[in-house]
Design a protein around this motif. Structure first.
Motif, short mmCIF file in Angstrom:
data_model
loop_
_atom_site.label_atom_id
_atom_site.label_comp_id
_atom_site.label_asym_id
_atom_site.label_seq_id
_atom_site.Cartn_x
_atom_site.Cartn_y
_atom_site.Cartn_z
N ALA A 53 0.82 -1.20 0.00
CA ALA A 53 0.00 0.00 0.00
C ALA A 53 0.86 1.26 0.00
N GLU A 54 0.31 2.33 -0.55
CA GLU A 54 0.89 3.67 -0.44
C GLU A 54 0.31 4.28 0.84
N VAL A 55 1.12 4.38 1.89
CA VAL A 55 0.60 4.68 3.22
C VAL A 55 0.89 6.12 3.63
N THR A 56 -0.16 6.79 4.08
CA THR A 56 -0.03 8.07 4.78
C THR A 56 -0.45 7.81 6.21
N ALA A 57 0.40 8.18 7.17
CA ALA A 57 0.13 7.91 8.59
C ALA A 57 0.07 9.22 9.35
N VAL A 58 -0.98 9.38 10.18
CA VAL A 58 -1.12 10.60 10.97
C VAL A 58 -1.36 10.24 12.44
N ASP A 59 -0.86 11.10 13.30
CA ASP A 59 -1.12 10.95 14.74
C ASP A 59 -0.97 12.31 15.39
N ALA A 60 -1.60 12.47 16.57
CA ALA A 60 -1.53 13.72 17.30
C ALA A 60 -0.35 13.78 18.25
N ASP A 61 0.34 12.65 18.47
CA ASP A 61 1.44 12.58 19.43
C ASP A 61 2.76 12.63 18.67
N ALA A 62 3.52 13.71 18.86
CA ALA A 62 4.74 13.90 18.10
C ALA A 62 5.79 12.84 18.40
N ALA A 63 5.88 12.40 19.65
CA ALA A 63 6.89 11.40 20.01
C ALA A 63 6.59 10.05 19.35
N MET A 64 5.33 9.65 19.35
CA MET A 64 4.97 8.40 18.67
C MET A 64 5.20 8.52 17.17
N LEU A 65 4.85 9.68 16.63
CA LEU A 65 5.02 9.89 15.20
C LEU A 65 6.50 9.84 14.81
N GLU A 66 7.36 10.34 15.67
CA GLU A 66 8.80 10.29 15.40
C GLU A 66 9.28 8.84 15.31
N LEU A 67 8.79 7.99 16.21
CA LEU A 67 9.14 6.57 16.14
C LEU A 67 8.64 5.95 14.84
N ALA A 68 7.39 6.26 14.48
CA ALA A 68 6.81 5.70 13.26
C ALA A 68 7.59 6.16 12.03
N ALA A 69 7.96 7.43 11.98
CA ALA A 69 8.68 7.96 10.82
C ALA A 69 10.07 7.33 10.71
N ARG A 70 10.74 7.14 11.83
CA ARG A 70 12.07 6.56 11.81
C ARG A 70 12.05 5.10 11.36
N ARG A 71 11.01 4.38 11.77
CA ARG A 71 10.93 2.96 11.44
C ARG A 71 10.42 2.72 10.02
N HIS A 72 9.62 3.65 9.50
CA HIS A 72 8.93 3.41 8.23
C HIS A 72 9.15 4.58 7.28
N PRO A 73 10.36 4.71 6.76
CA PRO A 73 10.69 5.86 5.91
C PRO A 73 9.92 5.91 4.59
N TYR A 74 9.31 4.79 4.20
CA TYR A 74 8.56 4.78 2.94
C TYR A 74 7.10 5.22 3.12
N ALA A 75 6.71 5.52 4.33
CA ALA A 75 5.38 6.08 4.58
C ALA A 75 5.47 7.60 4.65
N THR A 76 4.38 8.26 4.28
CA THR A 76 4.25 9.70 4.48
C THR A 76 3.66 9.90 5.87
N VAL A 77 4.39 10.59 6.73
CA VAL A 77 3.99 10.72 8.13
C VAL A 77 3.70 12.18 8.43
N ARG A 78 2.51 12.45 9.01
CA ARG A 78 2.10 13.82 9.29
C ARG A 78 1.56 13.94 10.71
N LEU A 79 1.87 15.05 11.34
CA LEU A 79 1.31 15.36 12.66
C LEU A 79 -0.06 16.00 12.45
N ALA A 80 -1.11 15.30 12.85
CA ALA A 80 -2.48 15.78 12.64
C ALA A 80 -3.43 14.95 13.49
N ALA A 81 -4.61 15.52 13.75
CA ALA A 81 -5.59 14.82 14.59
C ALA A 81 -6.99 15.05 14.06
N LEU A 82 -7.81 14.04 14.19
CA LEU A 82 -9.24 14.18 13.89
C LEU A 82 -9.86 15.19 14.85
#
Length: 250
Positions: A53-82
């Motif tokens: 899949a072409e994955v875009t990942a969003v979360d409101a927690d910057a620290a969790m998002l930093e872990l996700a971005a570091r582990r999954h460089p092929y995903a587009t990672v954005r800080l955002a919340a519903l």
């Protein structure tokens, strides 16, 4: 260990059991443009990338998002919340949310936003906990109560919609079609002492109060927890989640 690392060791391990069924419903065909909403440390993102899949990942927690971005460089990672996500209408073929809808401040507004982001014919798949079968966390609330500690966790807005009938009705009201709910049950097998450490260190609205207590109070709560958790030490905590699938009509 940071809160995000504690969450990754504890709650992410608990919630990963639903990732397979979640993505099987969200991505039944070709590899889609997928939004992983409330991605946490990236357990859904990892599995979706593995499916192509072409994955875009969003979360409101910057620290969790930093872990996700570091582990999954092929995903587009954005800080955002519903309920306000920075994407154009109809951007995604599929949206997966693993235990995020039960945390949003406004369930109806969140679903309306997810509906906006799905292309016509796109698929939404969401999970949330079945509260009375969440032994893995309810044991902490019971331990706090038996230790005689005042405990009044905040009421979540989602509690008004947390049954299958109420939630599918809300999906229909917000424009989704063919909502269907199933139960996913498993045994969460974990070292009891490690589970205590990770849940308390992760904090959060429900159990963040434990770590801030005086050491003798923390020790008392922990003793009750170990006693209450002991019957589940071998076979694991019984856990149940709801998984809902719906579509944006064409």
């Amino acid at each position: 260990m940071t809160n995000a690392e504690a969450y990754d060791r504890g709650f992410a391990h608990l919630s990963c059991h639903t990732v397979g069924p979640l993505l099987a419903r969200a991505c039944p065909g070709r590899a889609p443009r997928l939004l992983d909403v409330g991605c946490g440390t990236g357990v859904v993102t990892a599995a979706a990338l593995a499916l192509g899949a072409e994955v875009t990942a969003v979360d409101a927690d910057a620290a969790m998002l930093e872990l996700a971005a570091r582990r999954h460089p092929y995903a587009t990672v954005r800080l955002a919340a519903l309920p306000d996500l920075p994407f154009e209408d109809g951007r995604f073929d599929a949206i997966a949310g693993n235990f995020v809808i039960n945390h949003v401040p406004d369930t109806r507004a969140a679903l309306a936003e997810l509906h906006r982001l799905l292309r016509p014919g796109g698929t939404l798949a969401l999970t949330w906990w079945k509260g009375d079968e969440m032994t893995a966390t309810n044991v902490f609330a019971d331990a706090i109560a038996q230790a005689g500690i005042p405990y009044d966790p905040p009421v979540r807005p989602f509690s008004a919609h947390d049954t299958p009938s109420r939630f599918t009705a809300l999906l229909t009201e917000t424009g989704f079609g063919e909502p269907a709910v199933e139960c996913v049950r498993w045994r969460h097998q974990v070292d009891l002492a490690t589970w205590w450490t990770d849940v308390v260190a992760a904090g959060g609205a429900r159990f963040g109060t434990i770590a801030g207590r005086p050491p003798e109070v923390v020790a008392r709560v922990r003793a009750h927890y170990l006693r209450l958790a002991a019957p589940y030490g071998q076979d694991g905590f019984p856990v149940c989640a709801y998984l809902v699938t719906a579509h944006r009509p064409t």
